[in-house]
Structures are given as structure tokens and as C-alpha cells.
Write a protein that holds these residues in place. Sequence first.
Motif, mmCIF file in Angstrom:
data_model
loop_
_atom_site.group_PDB
_atom_site.id
_atom_site.type_symbol
_atom_site.label_atom_id
_atom_site.label_comp_id
_atom_site.label_asym_id
_atom_site.label_seq_id
_atom_site.Cartn_x
_atom_site.Cartn_y
_atom_site.Cartn_z
ATOM 1 N N GLY A 1 11.833 12.291 -0.034
ATOM 2 C CA GLY A 1 12.612 13.519 -0.021
ATOM 3 C C GLY A 1 13.598 13.597 -1.169
ATOM 4 N N LYS A 2 14.203 12.468 -1.502
ATOM 5 C CA LYS A 2 15.149 12.447 -2.612
ATOM 6 C C LYS A 2 14.451 12.810 -3.930
ATOM 7 N N ARG A 3 13.234 12.317 -4.113
ATOM 8 C CA ARG A 3 12.519 12.622 -5.355
ATOM 9 C C ARG A 3 12.115 14.095 -5.418
ATOM 10 N N LEU A 4 11.690 14.623 -4.280
ATOM 11 C CA LEU A 4 11.267 16.022 -4.268
ATOM 12 C C LEU A 4 12.448 16.974 -4.381
ATOM 13 N N GLU A 5 13.636 16.524 -3.973
ATOM 14 C CA GLU A 5 14.821 17.349 -4.171
ATOM 15 C C GLU A 5 15.094 17.548 -5.655
ATOM 16 N N LYS A 6 14.838 16.507 -6.439
ATOM 17 C CA LYS A 6 15.063 16.591 -7.883
ATOM 18 C C LYS A 6 13.977 17.396 -8.588
ATOM 19 N N ASP A 7 12.745 17.264 -8.078
ATOM 20 C CA ASP A 7 11.608 17.920 -8.727
ATOM 21 C C ASP A 7 10.584 18.286 -7.662
ATOM 22 N N THR A 8 10.513 19.563 -7.305
ATOM 23 C CA THR A 8 9.605 19.994 -6.241
ATOM 24 C C THR A 8 8.141 19.801 -6.612
ATOM 25 N N LEU A 9 7.852 19.638 -7.901
ATOM 26 C CA LEU A 9 6.468 19.436 -8.341
ATOM 27 C C LEU A 9 6.151 17.963 -8.593
ATOM 28 N N TYR A 10 7.040 17.085 -8.184
ATOM 29 C CA TYR A 10 6.830 15.655 -8.404
ATOM 30 C C TYR A 10 5.536 15.210 -7.708
ATOM 31 N N PRO A 11 4.635 14.509 -8.415
ATOM 32 C CA PRO A 11 3.353 14.084 -7.815
ATOM 33 C C PRO A 11 3.540 12.892 -6.882
ATOM 34 N N ILE A 12 4.097 13.159 -5.724
ATOM 35 C CA ILE A 12 4.549 12.105 -4.816
ATOM 36 C C ILE A 12 3.408 11.204 -4.345
ATOM 37 N N GLY B 1 0.809 -1.214 0.000
ATOM 38 C CA GLY B 1 0.000 0.000 0.000
ATOM 39 C C GLY B 1 0.836 1.254 0.000
ATOM 40 N N CYS B 2 0.197 2.356 0.328
ATOM 41 C CA CYS B 2 0.878 3.645 0.432
ATOM 42 C C CYS B 2 1.722 3.684 1.701
ATOM 43 N N PRO B 3 2.845 4.383 1.698
ATOM 44 C CA PRO B 3 3.593 4.556 2.936
ATOM 45 C C PRO B 3 2.702 5.134 4.032
ATOM 46 N N GLY B 4 2.636 4.425 5.148
ATOM 47 C CA GLY B 4 1.800 4.881 6.249
ATOM 48 C C GLY B 4 0.326 4.598 6.092
ATOM 49 N N GLY B 5 -0.076 4.030 4.959
ATOM 50 C CA GLY B 5 -1.497 3.820 4.688
ATOM 51 C C GLY B 5 -2.051 4.927 3.803
ATOM 52 N N ARG B 6 -3.093 4.611 3.054
ATOM 53 C CA ARG B 6 -3.615 5.545 2.044
ATOM 54 C C ARG B 6 -4.110 6.851 2.655
ATOM 55 N N LYS B 7 -4.883 6.784 3.717
ATOM 56 C CA LYS B 7 -5.468 8.001 4.282
ATOM 57 C C LYS B 7 -4.383 8.928 4.816
ATOM 58 N N GLN B 8 -3.412 8.356 5.507
ATOM 59 C CA GLN B 8 -2.312 9.168 6.023
ATOM 60 C C GLN B 8 -1.493 9.762 4.874
ATOM 61 N N TYR C 1 10.886 5.420 3.854
ATOM 62 C CA TYR C 1 9.928 5.935 2.876
ATOM 63 C C TYR C 1 10.020 7.447 2.738
ATOM 64 N N MET C 2 10.077 8.161 3.850
ATOM 65 C CA MET C 2 10.151 9.611 3.756
ATOM 66 C C MET C 2 11.511 10.082 3.249
ATOM 67 N N SER C 3 12.565 9.335 3.564
ATOM 68 C CA SER C 3 13.879 9.671 3.019
ATOM 69 C C SER C 3 13.872 9.519 1.503
ATOM 70 N N SER C 4 13.228 8.457 1.029
ATOM 71 C CA SER C 4 13.135 8.237 -0.420
ATOM 72 C C SER C 4 12.277 9.310 -1.083
ATOM 73 N N LEU D 1 2.728 21.727 7.496
ATOM 74 C CA LEU D 1 2.895 20.831 8.642
ATOM 75 C C LEU D 1 3.651 19.575 8.232
ATOM 76 N N ASP D 2 4.710 19.288 8.945
ATOM 77 C CA ASP D 2 5.506 18.086 8.699
ATOM 78 C C ASP D 2 4.989 16.984 9.618
ATOM 79 N N CYS D 3 3.949 16.299 9.173
ATOM 80 C CA CYS D 3 3.329 15.287 10.048
ATOM 81 C C CYS D 3 3.523 13.860 9.545
ATOM 82 N N LEU D 4 4.254 13.687 8.450
ATOM 83 C CA LEU D 4 4.481 12.343 7.908
ATOM 84 C C LEU D 4 5.815 11.809 8.429
ATOM 85 N N SER D 5 5.801 11.327 9.647
ATOM 86 C CA SER D 5 6.973 10.677 10.223
ATOM 87 C C SER D 5 6.704 9.182 10.223
ATOM 88 N N LEU D 6 7.429 8.426 9.385
ATOM 89 C CA LEU D 6 7.134 7.006 9.186
ATOM 90 C C LEU D 6 8.292 6.124 9.648
#
Length: 658
Positions: A448-459, A365-372, A443-446, A385-390
Amino acid sequence: MSNLVFIGDIGPYKEQIRGVRKKQYQRLLQQADRYEAYQLPAHHPKESTTYMGVAIMNLALAYCLSGEDKYLSQAKRFIGAVLSYEQWGNAHLVNVDLSASWILFGLSLGYDWLKPFLGEEEKEKILAKIRHHADIMYQYKLDTYGHGWSTSYYQNHNWINMTGLAAAGYVLSETYDKAGQYTDEAKKNFGRVFSLLADDGSNYEGVPYWRYGGMWLFVYAHLLKIQEGMDYFQRSNYLKNTFYYRLYQSCGDFEQQLNFGDSHDRHSGHAPCVYYKVAAEYGDSFAQTFANLVLDEFLMAEAEKSKIKPGILPEAVFEFLWYDPQVSEKPLSLLPKARYFEDLGLLSVREDWSRRSKVLTIKCGCPGGRKQWMNGWDLYRREGLDCLSLSHHHSDNLSYIFARGSEYLTCEDGYNRNLMPDNHNVILVDNQYSDAENVNDIYMSSAGKRLEKDTLYPIEERYRGDVVYLELDDSMVIYKGETSGIYPEALGMKEVSRLLFTDQLFFFLFVDVCVSDRDHIYRIISNTDMPAQKQNDHTYYYPMETGGITYTVFSDQEICADQYTQEIVSVMTSQEPDKLCRSFINTLSFQTAAPTKRQTLIECFTLDGMNTEITFKGDTLHVRHGDKDYQLIFGDEMTVNIIEVCSNSGERKSYRVP
């Protein structure tokens, strides 16, 4: 004394201690008696002190119910210890994290319950200490809003710390003008928490953290209901359903748990006080059955073997207050043998509800579950808000755990702060699973790596897995998860999927499909408790006490195998940096002999005494068991298109798999 914080009117409880609540009362007194042997350090120890707060509560309630002076004396001894410590906590986030909040909670309620039996000087000292630490906790919450536990709405630190602050607020309400700010801040915090939790009750952190931190969701909901009449038990689907997440993540013997996520051990899993609360709030007879089973048979085993502290024994105070004698028991055998938790993509399947049952669980599934995952990124973008700590969620899409009775075949890595690709029963591409590895929050480290390359990446849409097909037909299960989005984009993966097929766990098999526009080495991992014995190049045997299991791998291309042992060593808590959790797993892997763009691997698990025959010929996998024939028919791209089931009576069923 008739209107106590967290309790309300204690009178009805006192009337039941020699009747319908006698068992819970005796358990409370036994726990209170244990504290006499505790040596309390003169100075704050270099370890967690969470046990001190709940000790005060157990002793205070034992005295209020029994009137025995020894419990008042011991309560004052523990109170004196925490009053003498200038700071609460050790090494990390001193005064503003778990040790501080457990003590703040327990000291506040203990004071309220014992208030009539304390001298004026004693009361003022306690109140001053509560005010002092509540102010620190509250200010830290405000100062760090937007990061850390202050807005980690899905994590145990937020729940425990805010509950401690809320309890202090209610106890101080008549004597301190800032008390209302504490309770209001907690209500605002938990209003968001309960709106964001998975409606199906699943918990991405895994069972050990469900029992440690998830318990506090019930504690706060109870506190708020008693103090203000606000009832999250009726509002929150998470609270209504989460007992079944815990139940279906039980091992066959019910004593142990299926250890996805950070799991200190397999015996850290039970919170009978929560089972009692579910039974009481929802009239749930299955929860009542499970609570009594744990208390009657597993209590001391968990207390001795669990590495999570304070542990199960100090929860006696909650068990006593939350037990509802009017709820009857129902046998667990009346429940379905399979349950699917859509938010986490988690499926649990049991052979039956006996203590010898085979159990299999798999997730995707999604990291942390779909709703989160969806709401967390929305909060980040709208409010910063930085609330996605996985950090307790492992890299385990398509991973699975199988056990029978008390014995495990496949396993997870346990408590792990440096996650590596082969720590889980997953599919690797060129020995890679995610963008990051050897980190805590993989998951969040990964991401972050994608968003560093492209801030508009549809994560949210791209970095995730999904269950794309599920069929639960009586005893038969078909489950297919797809998780190509999790793999580094440079690999060019178009599909990384796993299809599970089983009928009542007489056998179980996986069809793993990897597709890319580039050549890769594809590798499947099977981590187990015991090492495998080689039978031939594609077949290995596990000589288990509950009956041996044969593991056979077929592929449409040449493959080779490798075996080795992994040691996982991690610090369990920053409060005790010298305390390590250590585990060993035996790894058997099969991989492509030469790089290729696509490959299908078929993993078959057959059990001794089941007389299951499996053959693979080109485009068909044929399974024969008992009076049934099963055929998995592959299409041109070597993915399963159709599953057919035929019985000797002529009954035929066909399932088309997308």
C-alpha cells in the motif's frame, strides 16, 4: 432418517460401528461423553462459542448411532443454550463471523439429524433461529462484497462463514424460500475459492491455520458432494496435494509442526479428519498412516497443549464420517525426503522418516504465494475486489527453521500482530526488511505504501521474492532464493539472496549476498529457542539435548555480533481481546562493522559427532564430511558460481549456480 444432510444414508455407518468403524465410533462416544461436564453460560460469554456448534453435531451423531437418551438430552441442552443467546459472537463482528458460523453450521446439521426425535415446538424454534442468523450472515455477505471476509477467498473466515451459510441453506431448503440463495451464494463463492488456491497444496497462513481454517475447505467440498454431487475433490489440485504440505511441515517427531506464519504454538497442527478424507477420496495410504498415528499417539497431547479452539477433540464427528476402512496404510519411509512447493517457494528437507529425524525448511516467494499474488491483484484491478488479506503471513522470505526429533534449534516468532524486522531468521539492510513494520498485515501494508506513491507501480512483478535455483540430487540440496524487491526501494538493493547447501543434513550452510549501489549495514538474524554460547568472535555453540550445534559465520568483510532476547505478545482473537499469546526468542545477529555496498556472509551449522570440517579461504569454502569433499567456489563478485562434490571413490559432480 436415511437421507441426512452432510451424511446421506446413515445406514451403512450404523452397520459398521461394531466392526471396521469401531475405533472411530468409540472416539465419537468419548467426545460426546465429555460434554456432560460442560457448564453452559446462561448468557453469551465474553469468549468464542465455536465449540457449541460442533458439540451439537457430535452429540446428534452419537445419538443417531447409539440410541442412548443421554446424548439426545445433552444435544438439546446445547441447542437450548444457543437458542437462548440473542447474538452469536463477542466483541467483534457479532453475528457475522466465526462463532456465528460454527454455531449456524452445527445447529443446522444437528437439527437435521435429530429432526425425527424433536417435538413440533422444538423444531419451529430451531428453524426460526437458523433462519434468523442465516439471513444476517447472508445480508452481511452481500453488503460487504468487495472487502472483508466476503471476498477474502484465501482466508479461513470466508471458508468457515460461507460453509455455515451453505449448511443452513440445505437444511432449510424444504421450508424457506430464501434457502436456495444461501446455497447458490456459497457455490459461487467456493467456485472462485477453489480456482484460486495454490495447485501444489501449500498454504501461506502456516500449519496452525491450515488445520483450523483449511479443514473447512474439505468440509464444504464434502457437503457439496453429498448434497449435489459436485465433486471438488476431483477438480481441485489444492485438495489433492495439500496433505503433503502438512506432512512435510512436520517436526522430526511428527507431533509438532514447523511454525511459519501465525502459530499459536507448535502443537496446533493436526487434523486427522482431513487425513482420513484425503485417504478416502484419493486412496492415499500415507494419509491413512498419518491419521492413525495422530489418533493413536498425539491426540491428547495436542488437545492439552494447543491454543487453537475448539481444537482437535471435537473433530471426532468428521473422523467418524470420513474414515474409509478399505484404505490400507503405507509406511512414510517410502516417501521422498525432500519436497518443494513452488507456489510458496517452500522447501522441506528431512534426514529420514524416523521420529528422531533432523528437519530443515526454508521459504522465499511472493506474498501469499505466486498464484494468490498474481490473481489477487488481477481481481482487484478488474473487479475492485479486495481479496489480498495476508495478516497471518509473516515477513519471512529466506527465513528457515531447523529441528531434530522434538527439539528446535531455530524458531519463528509464533503468533504476532506487530511484526518487526528481527522477528525472523532473515537478512536486514540498515535494520530494515519491508516498507512497513510493527503492523499486522506487513506485506499488504508495504504494498500500500508503494502504491500511494505511484498508483501505476508494477506491484506484482517488483514486490516479491523468487527461488532462482533449485537442485535436489538424492540426499544433496541446493536452494537459492532472491528477495531484493521486498526491501524499501530507497535502499537501492540490487540483490539480497540466500543459498542453502546441505547433504542429508549432516551439516547445512547458507551463503548470503547483499548488493546495493549505496553503503549499508547488512545484518543476518538467527532466532533460536535457547541462547547461544560464545566460542570466539565468529563462532557460537548451542548445547542441545539431541546433540550440540556449532554456528560459525565467515564474511568477506569485518563483522561483529550481538545477542538479546525478544518477547512477542499478541491478542490471538478479537473474540477474546483479553487473551494473549506470549513467546520468547533468543536472537543472535552478525552485521557489517562499517557501511558497504556489497557483502557476502557465510553461515555454517555443524553438528556434534558428525566430524564435519569447514574452512573458508578467500574464494573457496571447503567442507569435509565422511568420504566427501565439497567446495563452494566464489566468483569475482563473491557469489557462489560452482559447487563441486568429490568422494573418495573418485566420483565428482559439479553444479553451476546462476
